[in-house]
Structures are given as structure tokens and as C-alpha cells.
Scaffold this motif. Structure first.
Motif, PDB file in Angstrom:
ATOM      1  N   PRO A   1      15.451  25.806  27.685  1.00 50.51           N
ATOM      2  CA  PRO A   1      15.436  24.373  27.375  1.00 50.51           C
ATOM      3  C   PRO A   1      16.513  23.635  28.162  1.00 50.51           C
ATOM      4  CG  PRO A   1      16.550  25.574  25.634  1.00 50.51           C
ATOM      5  CD  PRO A   1      15.991  26.613  26.569  1.00 50.51           C
ATOM      6  N   VAL A   2      16.295  22.357  28.377  1.00 49.24           N
ATOM      7  CA  VAL A   2      17.262  21.557  29.129  1.00 49.24           C
ATOM      8  C   VAL A   2      18.637  21.589  28.470  1.00 49.24           C
ATOM      9  CG1 VAL A   2      17.823  19.202  29.863  1.00 49.24           C
ATOM     10  CG2 VAL A   2      15.494  20.075  30.140  1.00 49.24           C
ATOM     11  N   ALA A   3      18.669  21.700  27.158  1.00 47.10           N
ATOM     12  CA  ALA A   3      19.950  21.734  26.438  1.00 47.10           C
ATOM     13  C   ALA A   3      20.811  22.922  26.838  1.00 47.10           C
ATOM     14  CB  ALA A   3      19.695  21.767  24.930  1.00 47.10           C
ATOM     15  N   ALA A   4      20.207  23.933  27.458  1.00 44.15           N
ATOM     16  CA  ALA A   4      20.972  25.119  27.854  1.00 44.15           C
ATOM     17  C   ALA A   4      22.044  24.788  28.886  1.00 44.15           C
ATOM     18  CB  ALA A   4      20.032  26.192  28.402  1.00 44.15           C
ATOM     19  N   THR A   5      21.839  23.738  29.674  1.00 45.82           N
ATOM     20  CA  THR A   5      22.862  23.366  30.660  1.00 45.82           C
ATOM     21  C   THR A   5      24.147  22.950  29.958  1.00 45.82           C
ATOM     22  OG1 THR A   5      21.114  22.565  32.137  1.00 45.82           O
ATOM     23  CG2 THR A   5      23.373  21.955  32.676  1.00 45.82           C
ATOM     24  N   ALA A   6      24.030  22.042  28.996  1.00 42.95           N
ATOM     25  CA  ALA A   6      25.214  21.594  28.259  1.00 42.95           C
ATOM     26  C   ALA A   6      25.837  22.743  27.478  1.00 42.95           C
ATOM     27  CB  ALA A   6      24.841  20.451  27.319  1.00 42.95           C
ATOM     28  N   ASN A   7      25.002  23.611  26.930  1.00 42.78           N
ATOM     29  CA  ASN A   7      25.536  24.766  26.195  1.00 42.78           C
ATOM     30  C   ASN A   7      26.369  25.658  27.109  1.00 42.78           C
ATOM     31  OD1 ASN A   7      24.163  23.850  23.950  1.00 42.78           O
ATOM     32  ND2 ASN A   7      22.433  25.256  24.200  1.00 42.78           N
ATOM     33  N   ALA A   8      25.899  25.845  28.349  1.00 42.46           N
ATOM     34  CA  ALA A   8      26.635  26.675  29.300  1.00 42.46           C
ATOM     35  C   ALA A   8      27.964  26.031  29.673  1.00 42.46           C
ATOM     36  CB  ALA A   8      25.788  26.916  30.546  1.00 42.46           C
TER      37      ALA A   8
ATOM     38  N   CYS B   1      31.706  27.656  29.015  1.00 45.43           N
ATOM     39  CA  CYS B   1      32.769  27.753  30.029  1.00 45.43           C
ATOM     40  C   CYS B   1      34.056  27.121  29.522  1.00 45.43           C
ATOM     41  CB  CYS B   1      32.328  27.069  31.323  1.00 45.43           C
ATOM     42  SG  CYS B   1      31.032  27.918  32.249  1.00 45.43           S
ATOM     43  N   ALA B   2      33.929  25.952  28.897  1.00 43.43           N
ATOM     44  CA  ALA B   2      35.106  25.252  28.383  1.00 43.43           C
ATOM     45  C   ALA B   2      35.812  26.061  27.304  1.00 43.43           C
ATOM     46  CB  ALA B   2      34.701  23.886  27.843  1.00 43.43           C
ATOM     47  N   ALA B   3      35.031  26.835  26.546  1.00 40.79           N
ATOM     48  CA  ALA B   3      35.600  27.654  25.473  1.00 40.79           C
ATOM     49  C   ALA B   3      36.147  28.984  25.976  1.00 40.79           C
ATOM     50  CB  ALA B   3      34.538  27.904  24.402  1.00 40.79           C
ATOM     51  N   GLY B   4      35.906  29.285  27.255  1.00 40.64           N
ATOM     52  CA  GLY B   4      36.426  30.522  27.827  1.00 40.64           C
ATOM     53  C   GLY B   4      35.555  31.736  27.602  1.00 40.64           C
ATOM     54  N   GLY B   5      34.320  31.528  27.136  1.00 36.87           N
ATOM     55  CA  GLY B   5      33.483  32.665  26.787  1.00 36.87           C
ATOM     56  C   GLY B   5      32.407  33.024  27.784  1.00 36.87           C
TER      57      GLY B   5
ATOM     58  N   ILE C   1      31.876  33.620  33.990  1.00 37.46           N
ATOM     59  CA  ILE C   1      32.751  33.118  35.051  1.00 37.46           C
ATOM     60  C   ILE C   1      34.206  33.080  34.601  1.00 37.46           C
ATOM     61  CG2 ILE C   1      32.382  30.693  34.422  1.00 37.46           C
ATOM     62  CD1 ILE C   1      32.951  32.178  37.957  1.00 37.46           C
ATOM     63  N   ASN C   2      34.449  32.801  33.332  1.00 39.29           N
ATOM     64  CA  ASN C   2      35.829  32.797  32.837  1.00 39.29           C
ATOM     65  C   ASN C   2      36.479  34.164  33.005  1.00 39.29           C
ATOM     66  OD1 ASN C   2      34.190  30.869  30.691  1.00 39.29           O
ATOM     67  ND2 ASN C   2      36.143  29.993  31.324  1.00 39.29           N
ATOM     68  N   GLN C   3      35.723  35.206  32.710  1.00 38.89           N
ATOM     69  CA  GLN C   3      36.285  36.555  32.781  1.00 38.89           C
ATOM     70  C   GLN C   3      36.527  36.966  34.241  1.00 38.89           C
ATOM     71  OE1 GLN C   3      36.727  36.530  29.664  1.00 38.89           O
ATOM     72  NE2 GLN C   3      34.971  35.161  29.367  1.00 38.89           N
ATOM     73  N   ILE C   4      35.601  36.596  35.119  1.00 41.55           N
ATOM     74  CA  ILE C   4      35.770  36.941  36.535  1.00 41.55           C
ATOM     75  C   ILE C   4      36.969  36.195  37.118  1.00 41.55           C
ATOM     76  CG2 ILE C   4      34.679  36.920  38.808  1.00 41.55           C
ATOM     77  CD1 ILE C   4      31.959  37.029  37.326  1.00 41.55           C
ATOM     78  N   CYS C   5      37.143  34.944  36.708  1.00 39.58           N
ATOM     79  CA  CYS C   5      38.299  34.181  37.189  1.00 39.58           C
ATOM     80  C   CYS C   5      39.611  34.799  36.711  1.00 39.58           C
ATOM     81  CB  CYS C   5      38.198  32.726  36.731  1.00 39.58           C
ATOM     82  SG  CYS C   5      36.964  31.756  37.626  1.00 39.58           S
TER      83      CYS C   5
ATOM     84  N   GLY D   1      41.517  29.743  39.810  1.00 42.93           N
ATOM     85  CA  GLY D   1      41.406  28.521  39.032  1.00 42.93           C
ATOM     86  C   GLY D   1      39.943  28.190  38.790  1.00 42.93           C
ATOM     87  N   LEU D   2      39.677  27.405  37.758  1.00 43.46           N
ATOM     88  CA  LEU D   2      38.296  27.067  37.405  1.00 43.46           C
ATOM     89  C   LEU D   2      38.206  25.618  36.951  1.00 43.46           C
ATOM     90  CD1 LEU D   2      35.322  27.849  36.768  1.00 43.46           C
ATOM     91  CD2 LEU D   2      36.116  28.573  34.497  1.00 43.46           C
ATOM     92  N   LYS D   3      37.256  24.896  37.538  1.00 38.45           N
ATOM     93  CA  LYS D   3      36.921  23.543  37.093  1.00 38.45           C
ATOM     94  C   LYS D   3      35.408  23.465  36.906  1.00 38.45           C
ATOM     95  CE  LYS D   3      40.627  21.052  39.549  1.00 38.45           C
ATOM     96  NZ  LYS D   3      40.904  19.989  40.568  1.00 38.45           N
ATOM     97  N   VAL D   4      34.984  22.871  35.804  1.00 36.18           N
ATOM     98  CA  VAL D   4      33.560  22.682  35.529  1.00 36.18           C
ATOM     99  C   VAL D   4      33.309  21.191  35.374  1.00 36.18           C
ATOM    100  CG1 VAL D   4      31.629  23.274  34.032  1.00 36.18           C
ATOM    101  CG2 VAL D   4      33.491  24.913  34.356  1.00 36.18           C
TER     102      VAL D   4
END
Length: 331
Positions: free
Chosen positions: A86-93, A97-101, A104-108, A114-117
Motif C-alpha cells: 500500500p502507498v502508506a508503506a512509504t511513510a511507514n518506512a 528509519c526515524a525510530a532506528g529500526g 539501513i540504520n543498522q548498516i550505518c 551518517g544518515l538523513k531521510v
């Protein structure tokens, strides 16, 4: 700069791109030649280190502030049922990322990156590319300019990734516009499309190509008409990195398609970029070949969110340390 049309500044920038520091590159290659080892025995590690020197202007090279920049966008064309998600999956992703889960958070963390979303107006999807341009020229240019700001805080290696439900279909449309062919030549499974959904994706691409017609011959017009916000932002980030002497790692099909628009405008536009990872999407290998990009990794990673580029960043950091450490030993 003053301009008449929103794209004019980008066209001017593409026509006057900075060139590589060939002296810095030569110094790194000479360093490896002098080292007590068989000539060329480190293979592509030597090439990566020389590439870093050429595009950062530092010999030996160093990677002290690597950054992963992820651009997230939604697409009006997703209403045609081109993704099992669903389109909502983009915002969920983005939230994950913002929550660190997220992965990409783990690979960084593992590679000290550094990481910016960047949430690119997820609540306002682009227009349906089968019946309208995804973005108007002003909106596309503004999004490219926004992408250029990704490096505002400073970076010496930029890893570019994406998030966006339906964007593998958009990438297919953009690649078809740039390289020719129809939807069936460029669509793949994306995030898990079955055979009937892949056929629908191909139909959507063909409809978009037919609707926009000859206007797609201009690469920046193709970007705004059948691309999307994350594509435009990635293109802008690539250009900004070039002007600031920042080498770039491209992740996946979407980043490659965005980069292809710049290559179509100026074949030298991607000389400061390496392809981090080859995704399982067949279109990615074909696009990479057309662009002359050889992937650093081939791990069947199609996860998005810059994961392949972040993994490859560890390899690039190792190449820089190899060059600098061997240089210190020689002295």
C-alpha cells in the motif's frame, strides 16, 4: 544566476561540470605502484582509492564524513495497482528509519555512516504519469534544488537511496524514455509483483510513454514528466556533489534511473559516481551497462533505502584507509 525557465540553471550546470583531479589520481596510482606488493594485486581496491582521490582532490584519499541520504516520494500512478504494497508503506518506512529500526540504520551503525531521510511531501503524491506530468517544471526544479541541500551539513562520500511505493514502475518508465523500448523491456517484480501485476506495470509504462510522446526526448523533461520527487532530488544531489568534490555511491534501480537523466544530458555527469550494488531487477543490469557502471557489490539486495550503497561504503572506506596506510608506510 538568473534564468528564464526553472530548468535553465541545471542545464547550465550540466554544461560546465568540474573535472576530475587527475594529478591526485595519479599520485594514488603511483603510491600503489611503489608499494611492496605485486602490481595490481589489490584489484578494484586500487581503482576505488584512485577514484576517491580524483573526485575529492585528496591524495591519499580519506573518508571521514560519509553520508547516506534517502529520499522518499509517493506516486499518483500507484493507483493502478502496480505494487503489492500500500502507498502508506512509504511513510511507514520513513518512520521506521526515524525510530532506528530499519535495516539501513543498522548498516550505518556498522559502517559508521551518517544518515538523513527526506520526506518529499508524501501526503501529496505526484500526478498519474499516464495522464499528466508527474511534476511541473517549477516543482521538479525546486525538488532538484532541495536534493542539492542534502550535503549542506558537509560530507566527503555521498550514498544515495530511495523509498517509494510504485517507484520501480516509474523507474522503468524513465529508463524506457531515455534508452528506448517498451514497458515489458524495463519492468520487473519490484517489491513482489506477480505475473499479472508485472503485465499491468508494463501497460502503465506504455501508456505513460504514449501520453508524453516526443516531449520525453529532453532528459529533464523526461525526469519531470515520468519521474517523481525522489528521482528529481537524487539528480539534484548528484549534481551538488559534483560541484563540491564529493564522490557518490548510487544504490539500486531508482538512483540509477535518476542518474541516467543526467547522463543523457551530459555523458560525463556520472564520472564521480560508482554503482554500489546491482539489484535483482533485470532492468538494473541493463541500465548499468548502458551507463558504463560496474557494481561494487552483487548481493541480490533490492531492499531500497540506500542499503546497497551503505554496504558498499564500508568497502570504499577500506580502500581509502588502504591507500593512506600504505602511503604512511612508504614514508
Amino acid at each position: 544566476m538568473t534564468s528564464t525557465l526553472p530548468f535553465d540553471d541545471f542545464r547550465n550546470l550540466l554544461a560546465t561540470l568540474p573535472r576530475a583531479d587527475t594529478a591526485a589520481e595519479a599520485r594514488v596510482r603511483a603510491l600503489f605502484a611503489k608499494a611492496d606488493k605485486p602490481r595490481g594485486s589489490l584489484g578494484r581496491i586500487e581503482d576505488i582509492a584512485a577514484w576517491l582521490a580524483a573526485w575529492s582532490g585528496r591524495a591519499p584519499p580519506a573518508v571521514n564524513r560519509p553520508l547516506v541520504a534517502i529520499f522518499a516520494g509517493n506516486h499518483g500512478v500507484a493507483r493502478h495497482g502496480i505494487s503489492p504494497r500500500p502507498v502508506a508503506a512509504t511513510a511507514n518506512a520513513v518512520e521506521l528509519c526515524a525510530a532506528g529500526g530499519a535495516a539501513i540504520n543498522q548498516i550505518c551503525i556498522a559502517n559508521n555512516l551518517g544518515l538523513k531521510v527526506f520526506d518529499l511531501a508524501l501526503h501529496v503524491p505526484t500526478a498519474d504519469i499516464t495522464e499528466d506530468a508527474a511534476l511541473d517544471e517549477r516543482g521538479c526544479a525546486a525538488t532538484m534544488a532541495f536534493g542539492m541541500e542534502a550535503i549542506a551539513g558537509g560530507a566527503d562520500l555521498l550514498c544515495l537511496g530511495d523509498l517509494g511505493v510504485g517507484n520501480s514502475t516509474v523507474a522503468a518508465a524513465l529508463l524506457a524514455a531515455l534508452f528506448g523500448g517498451g514497458g515489458a523491456d524495463w519492468v520487473g517484480s519490484g517489491s513482489g509483483a506477480d505475473a499479472s501485476m508485472r503485465a499491468r506495470k508494463a501497460e502503465v509504462v506504455d501508456a505513460a510513454l504514449a501520453f508524453h510522446g516526443t516531449a520525453l526526448r529532453d532528459p529533464l523533461e523526461a525526469l519531470r514528466r515520468v519521474g517523481g520527487r525522489e528521482f528529481a532530488a537524487i539528480a539534484g544531489a548528484i549534481l551538488a556533489a559534483r560541484t563540491q568534490k564529493i564522490p557518490v555511491l548510487l544504490d539500486g534501480l531508482v538512483a540509477t534511473a535518476a542518474a541516467a537523466t543526467l547522463h543523457a544530458a551530459n555523458p560525463a555527469a556520472l564520472d564521480h559516481c560508482l554503482l554500489a550494488n546491482l539489484s535483482p531487477e533485470p532492468a538494473h543490469a541493463r541500465a548499468a551497462e548502458r551507463l558504463g557502471l560496474r557494481p561494487l557489490l552483487d548481493l541480490d539486495v533490492s531492499h531500497g533505502e540506500g542499503a546497497g550503497a551503505a554496504l558498499a561504503a564500508g568497502l570504499v572506506k577500506a580502500a581509502a584507509l588502504t591507500a593512506s596506510g600504505m602511503a604512511a608506510a612508504l614514508h
